[in-house]
Design an enzyme around this catalytic site. Structure first.
Site, PDB file in Angstrom:
ATOM      1  N   LYS A  28       0.960  -1.240  -0.026  1.00  0.00           N
ATOM      2  CA  LYS A  28      -0.001  -0.034  -0.023  1.00  0.00           C
ATOM      3  C   LYS A  28       0.944   1.340   0.040  1.00  0.00           C
ATOM      4  CE  LYS A  28      -3.824  -0.497   2.313  1.00  0.00           C
ATOM      5  NZ  LYS A  28      -4.504  -0.835   3.440  1.00  0.00           N
ATOM      6  N   ARG A  98      -3.461   2.764   8.526  1.00  0.00           N
ATOM      7  CA  ARG A  98      -3.872   1.798   7.875  1.00  0.00           C
ATOM      8  C   ARG A  98      -2.727   0.776   7.738  1.00  0.00           C
ATOM      9  NH1 ARG A  98      -6.630   2.986   2.370  1.00  0.00           N
ATOM     10  NH2 ARG A  98      -8.577   2.419   3.029  1.00  0.00           N
ATOM     11  N   GLY A 107      -6.711 -10.719   8.629  1.00  0.00           N
ATOM     12  CA  GLY A 107      -6.485 -10.815   9.925  1.00  0.00           C
ATOM     13  C   GLY A 107      -5.563 -10.078  10.698  1.00  0.00           C
ATOM     14  N   MET A 109      -4.829  -5.815  11.713  1.00  0.00           N
ATOM     15  CA  MET A 109      -5.674  -4.720  11.959  1.00  0.00           C
ATOM     16  C   MET A 109      -5.674  -3.908  10.607  1.00  0.00           C
ATOM     17  SD  MET A 109      -5.217  -1.024  13.671  1.00  0.00           S
ATOM     18  CE  MET A 109      -5.169  -0.073  11.991  1.00  0.00           C
ATOM     19  N   ARG A 354      -3.671  -1.383  -6.612  1.00  0.00           N
ATOM     20  CA  ARG A 354      -3.094  -2.369  -6.483  1.00  0.00           C
ATOM     21  C   ARG A 354      -3.334  -3.206  -7.836  1.00  0.00           C
ATOM     22  NH1 ARG A 354      -5.960  -4.993  -1.333  1.00  0.00           N
ATOM     23  NH2 ARG A 354      -7.944  -4.848  -1.984  1.00  0.00           N
ATOM     24  N   HIS A 470      -9.019 -43.886  -6.473  1.00  0.00           N
ATOM     25  CA  HIS A 470      -9.161 -44.535  -7.811  1.00  0.00           C
ATOM     26  C   HIS A 470     -10.125 -43.471  -8.422  1.00  0.00           C
ATOM     27  CE1 HIS A 470     -10.896 -47.100 -11.000  1.00  0.00           C
ATOM     28  NE2 HIS A 470      -9.527 -47.230 -10.919  1.00  0.00           N
ATOM     29  N   SER A 779      11.220 -42.774 -19.399  1.00  0.00           N
ATOM     30  CA  SER A 779      10.029 -41.960 -18.960  1.00  0.00           C
ATOM     31  C   SER A 779       9.769 -42.160 -17.268  1.00  0.00           C
ATOM     32  CB  SER A 779       8.810 -42.522 -19.522  1.00  0.00           C
ATOM     33  OG  SER A 779       7.661 -41.588 -19.252  1.00  0.00           O
ATOM     34  N   CYS A 846       5.599 -39.063 -16.712  1.00  0.00           N
ATOM     35  CA  CYS A 846       4.196 -39.570 -17.086  1.00  0.00           C
ATOM     36  C   CYS A 846       3.498 -39.858 -15.877  1.00  0.00           C
ATOM     37  CB  CYS A 846       4.265 -40.653 -18.265  1.00  0.00           C
ATOM     38  SG  CYS A 846       5.095 -42.044 -17.214  1.00  0.00           S
ATOM     39  N   TYR A 866      10.122 -33.881 -22.421  1.00  0.00           N
ATOM     40  CA  TYR A 866       8.716 -33.806 -22.686  1.00  0.00           C
ATOM     41  C   TYR A 866       8.040 -34.091 -21.331  1.00  0.00           C
ATOM     42  CZ  TYR A 866       7.776 -38.601 -23.147  1.00  0.00           C
ATOM     43  OH  TYR A 866       8.037 -40.250 -22.887  1.00  0.00           O
TER      44      TYR A 866
HETATM   45  C1  PEP Z   1       3.683 -44.148 -12.733  1.00  0.00           C
HETATM   46  O1  PEP Z   1       4.108 -44.730 -11.920  1.00  0.00           O
HETATM   47  O2  PEP Z   1       4.060 -42.769 -12.569  1.00  0.00           O
HETATM   48  C2  PEP Z   1       2.814 -44.315 -13.840  1.00  0.00           C
HETATM   49  C3  PEP Z   1       2.897 -43.426 -14.830  1.00  0.00           C
HETATM   50  O3  PEP Z   1       2.447 -45.523 -14.070  1.00  0.00           O
HETATM   51  P1  PEP Z   1       1.046 -46.123 -13.268  1.00  0.00           P
HETATM   52  O4  PEP Z   1       0.531 -44.726 -12.537  1.00  0.00           O
HETATM   53  O5  PEP Z   1       0.151 -46.638 -14.143  1.00  0.00           O
HETATM   54  O6  PEP Z   1       1.513 -47.013 -12.415  1.00  0.00           O
END
Ligand code: PEP
Ligand code: MG
Length: 899
Positions: A28, A98, A107, A109, A354, A470, A779, A846, A866
């Site tokens: 401020k 202020r 939270g 003053m 701001r 899941h 991966s 992944c 990637y």
């Molecule tokens: C992992 O284990 O990160 C993976 C991509 O395989 P899954 O989740 O199928 O075990």
């Protein structure tokens, strides 16, 4: 030695501070200084620095030497600037006090207005202003505010007195009270303060000032502020600043007003002044909601059907000046601003500015339009949008104007909203889907067997399970809206009903699931479709230009692959083939394969599965049209595919003519104590090479078919899961290569393909140098790698992860955001060692982390090729990858360049 500077003045077209001094002056104070410097009308004042706060606490709650003198001098200067004097009964200067830290912090003053009023100065103010009512209205506001935030006499005391007084006098509005009425109220306020505190309300203006300053510094360490700091990682050492500023009055009659505004619409991003104001009022009236505020613009008034005039109409001159100030502020800060202002007798004053908070939609529109207006460049635009917030934009949302009948609220497990008929079993969901119905699958919880049903449903609702259950993980992957853990719903599978909020619904009744908020609603509620062209597409194209990493998707169905392509995926980073095994037309053959006595029996069953798998892969290759596709060979333990429970076993035996007793024995054989660490991943391929051989053949044949169909070259990437030893990979690689040679011979074609591995075990990361001799790509499967590094079961973590976070043992669920220090270190090690052996090795991720912006930044740092994530996270990953590339995180790695 010169005395340290504790106080910075501003106002009158100049300031000792600037916007860049945020750490010292707080947000401020820095912005008040900046606005003064650029010549905006800011009432003069000064900022007591955050260093005073730190010194105050370091010195047993005493102020540092020199502060008192510096404050007095600054206050005198403020008085001079406005031609008044603090505490002067003839011509009193009033100030606001202020708080204002580096980060705004609820939270603490917040504000005291009209400080400097006492019995004498109030009378002086009345005379000077020629308006007794205004003076006593200000005084009563000051007493209640100061008593509440500084003296600890709670606000309700004063509300009660005022309400009672209005009833007594038969008034309904505050504006009906006259000067004498306010004097009566003030008398009662002061009595109440004395009753509560045992001493009178302070009449000494200096006592008032230091009381307020002390309250600001004191509130830095109150419980609420400490909790907030802990939750938002704000260090204690930052401290807060205090801003003392000459009061300007929005309550000096009908040519005065106070208001709050955004320079653009914070919910749509539209370039139009957005906000509200109140005539003859002070700031707290707007916030308190006692009176209904008026629109700023005529357009907004007409749209909102307001009766009272807009500021544009009621105060055209001040409005024109305000509009010009907004232009100026936006050009100066190059961002949308959230401001507070006051008009005193037709003169405009700016009290705060701001960067304004905004929705994802507004963030996108503002960023893109500001580039068009030449205010910012593409790179800044990219940094202005929070990648995670894009999720709000990619899914259908409920029409905000439609009425809602909420049955229950669970966890917002997977965003989006959809309506359909209730079904309680996955088989039924699949059947009804076939018949063209929209269904919502309602289960206590889901398991891998429900994949088909989940896919058939438009939305999923479970009464048990957390954000990583899941149901939640699979639904997010599929882009299905999901509410999980809606514990107030009672399901009765037998009668096919559920009860919630005192209502019982049965199979076939329509409900709506809003996975973005966690709400479960009765009936069908209209939805709005996401808008993926326009601003969204523009920002994404800029992100693509500036990112280094590729973004692929985790997908195994044609639908998911198509969705991901639409969202800009550049290939598939993980196709989990086991999901294909659950499909209705092949689960029987899969089970026969598992139950076969020998390799010959298994091969016979696999023969039946081969054409279906081949077709699965062909479709994926065709959709990806030459983009890389990584297919992971079978991973989960085999018992996951087998029937469970006596009834299901009996059914299966009947259907296939299998011996029920033998079946039960085989089931017992396959049971494992620790299935996640058991007979799964490449271990299956080593025990039953024919399974992987069939899959490899299906991949190769599918690739040849797709190449012939599309004309695009297909280079499948075959990925072996859960490898910990080079020898495992070598054993399997040899067989896959042999299949390739066979297929080439049979088809008279040449196959291009790569064989690589997942890095999901600490041993694999450590042995990456050796494994890379055989693997053409890695991966990182960070779901399993997190599980195996921590030794925490990914399926059971939900039970205690909340305890860990609640007790501050860990800040974040490592299954959601990559643990940089531990699991991340293994990823770094694996990447480095892999590159030592094979400098051009393709490296990807992944696990679920591939769609998490913080984890993506880490992937950029270690130079992965990637990231791969579920289809709906692809845009998030594209933006996050661009932001991390721009942040320069990748500059200091020896890493592979763009693939
Ligand atoms: C992992 O284990 O990160 C993976 C991509 O395989 P899954 O989740 O199928 O075990
Ligand atoms: Mg895994």
């Amino acid at each position: 030695m010169a005395e340290k500077k504790w106080v910075y003045s501003f106002g009158d077209g100049k300031a000792e501070g600037a916007a860049s001094m945020r750490d010292l002056l707080g947000g401020k104070g820095a912005n008040l200084a900046e606005m003064s410097n650029i010549g905006l009308p800011v009432p003069p004042g000064f900022t007591i620095t955050t260093e005073v706060c730190t010194a105050f606490y370091e010195n047993d709650r005493n102020y540092p030497d020199g502060l008192k003198e510096q404050v007095e001098a600054a206050l005198e200067q403020v008085g001079k600037a406005v031609g008044m004097s603090f505490g002067d009964p003839e011509n009193p200067l009033l100030v606001s006090v202020r708080s204002g830290g580096r980060a705004s912090m609820p939270g603490m003053m917040d504000t005291v207005l009209n400080l400097g009023l006492n019995d004498e100065t109030a009378a002086g103010l009345a005379k000077r202003a020629g308006d007794e009512r205004f003076a006593y209205d200000s005084y009563r506001r000051f007493i209640s505010m100061y008593s509440d935030v500084v003296l600890g006499v709670e606000h309700h005391n004063f509300e009660e007195i005022l309400e009672y007084y209005k009833e007594e006098q038969e008034y309904s509005l505050d504006t009906e009270l006259s000067a004498t009425d306010w004097q009566d109220v003030i008398h009662r306020y002061k009595e109440r303060v004395e009753e509560e505190l045992g001493r009178p309300f302070p009449q000494d203006v200096n006592e008032q000032l230091w009381g307020a300053v002390g309250a600001v510094f004191g509130s830095w360490r109150n419980r609420r502020a400490e909790t907030y700091r802990r939750l938002h990682n704000i260090p204690e050492s930052w401290g807060t600043a205090v801003n003392v500023q000459a009061m300007v009055f929005g309550n000096m009659g009908d040519t005065s007003a106070t208001g709050v505004a955004f320079t653009r619409n914070p919910s749509t991003g539209e370039k139009a002044l957005y906000g509200e104001f109140l005539v003859n009022a002070q700031g707290e009236d707007v916030v308190a909601g006692i009176r209904t505020p008026q629109s700023l613009t005529k357009k907004a008034r007409l749209e909102g059907n307001d009766k009272l005039p807009s500021m544009e109409e009621a105060m055209p001159d001040a409005f024109a000046e305000l509009s010009a100030v907004f232009e100026r502020l936006e050009r100066h800060y190059t961002d949308m601003q959230d401001v507070e202002f006051t008009v005193q007798e037709a003169k405009l004053w700016m009290l705060q500015t701001r960067s304004g908070k905004r929705t994802a939609k507004a963030a996108l529109k503002i960023a893109v339009e500001m580039v068009g207006e030449g205010l910012i460049g593409e790179e800044t635009a990219i940094s202005r949008v929070d990648p995670a917030s894009l999720d709000q934009l990619l899914h259908p949302t409920l029409d905000p104007d439609a009425p809602r009948d909420v049955l229950a609220t669970g966890l917002p497990a997977s965003p989006g909203a959809a309506s359909g008929e209730i079904v309680f079993s996955s088989d039924e969901a699949a059947a009804l889907r076939q018949a063209g119905k929209n269904v919502v699958l309602v289960r206590v919880e889901t398991s891998p067997e429900d994949i088909n049903g989940m896919h058939s449903a438009v939305a999923i609702l479970t009464t048990r399970g957390g954000m990583t259950s899941h149901a939640a993980v699979v639904a997010r992957g599929m882009g299905r809206p999901c509410v999980s853990g809606a514990g107030s719903i009672r399901i009765d599978y037998k009668s096919e009903t559920f009860t919630a909020a005192g209502v019982t619904l049965k199979k076939g009744d329509i409900i709506t699931v809003d996975g973005s908020t966690g709400q479960v609603l009765k009936g069908e509620i209209p939805t709005l479709q996401p808008e993926l062209s326009g601003d969204f597409a523009t920002l994404m194209s800029w992100a693509d230009k500036h990112r280094r990493m590729e973004v692929r998707t985790n997908a195994e169905t044609p639908h998911d692959a198509e969705t991901a392509r639409k969202f800009g995926a550049e290939g598939i980073g993980l196709c989990r083939t086991e999901h294909m095994f659950f499909e209705e037309d092949r689960i029987v053959a899969v089970r026969q394969m598992i139950l076969a006595d020998d390799a010959k029996g298994r091969r016979a069953a696999l023969e039946k599965i081969l054409p279906m798998q081949r077709d699965d892969f062909r479709q994926l290759f065709e959709i990806m049209h030459g983009l890389p596709v990584t297919i992971r060979l079978l991973d989960p333990p085999l018992h996951e595919f087998l029937p469970k429970g006596e009834a299901e076993i009996a059914d299966f035996a009947k259907e296939t003519g299998a011996d029920a007793e033998k079946l039960a024995r085989r089931l017992a054989d396959l049971a494992e104590t620790n299935p996640m660490l058991g007979h799964r991943g490449c271990r299956l391929g080593i025990s039953y090479p024919e399974i992987y051989e069939m899959q490899a053949r299906a991949i190769f044949e599918g690739a040849l078919l797709a190449a012939a169909e599309t004309g695009a070259a297909v280079t499948p990437e075959i990925m072996i899961p859960l490898v910990g030893m080079k020898a495992e990979l070598d054993f399997l690689k040899e067989r896959i290569v042999a299949v390739a040679v066979e297929v080439e011979k049979e088809k008279g074609a040449k196959l291009e393909y790569r064989i690589g591995t997942m890095i999901e075990l600490p041993r694999a990361a450590i042995m990456a140098r050796e494994i890379a001799e055989s693997a053409e790509f890695f991966s990182f499967g960070t779901n399993d790698l997190t599980q195996t590094t921590y030794g925490i079961s990914r399926d059971d973590a939900a039970h205690f992860m909340n305890d860990y976070m609640g007790k501050k043992i860990i800040a974040q669920d490592p299954f959601v955001s990559l643990d940089r220090e531990g699991v991340g270190e293994l990823v770094r090690l694996g990447a480095e060692r892999g590159r030592e052996t094979r400098p051009d090795i393709k490296l990807g991720i992944c696990g679920e982390h591939g769609g998490d912006p913080a984890s993506i930044a880490f992937c950029e740092e270690v130079g992965l090729t990637y990231v791969s994530c579920s289809p709906y996270r692809v845009p998030i990953a594209r933006l996050a990858a661009a932001q991390s590339a721009l942040a320069g995180a990748g500059n200091n790695t020896s890493g592979s360049g763009t693939a």
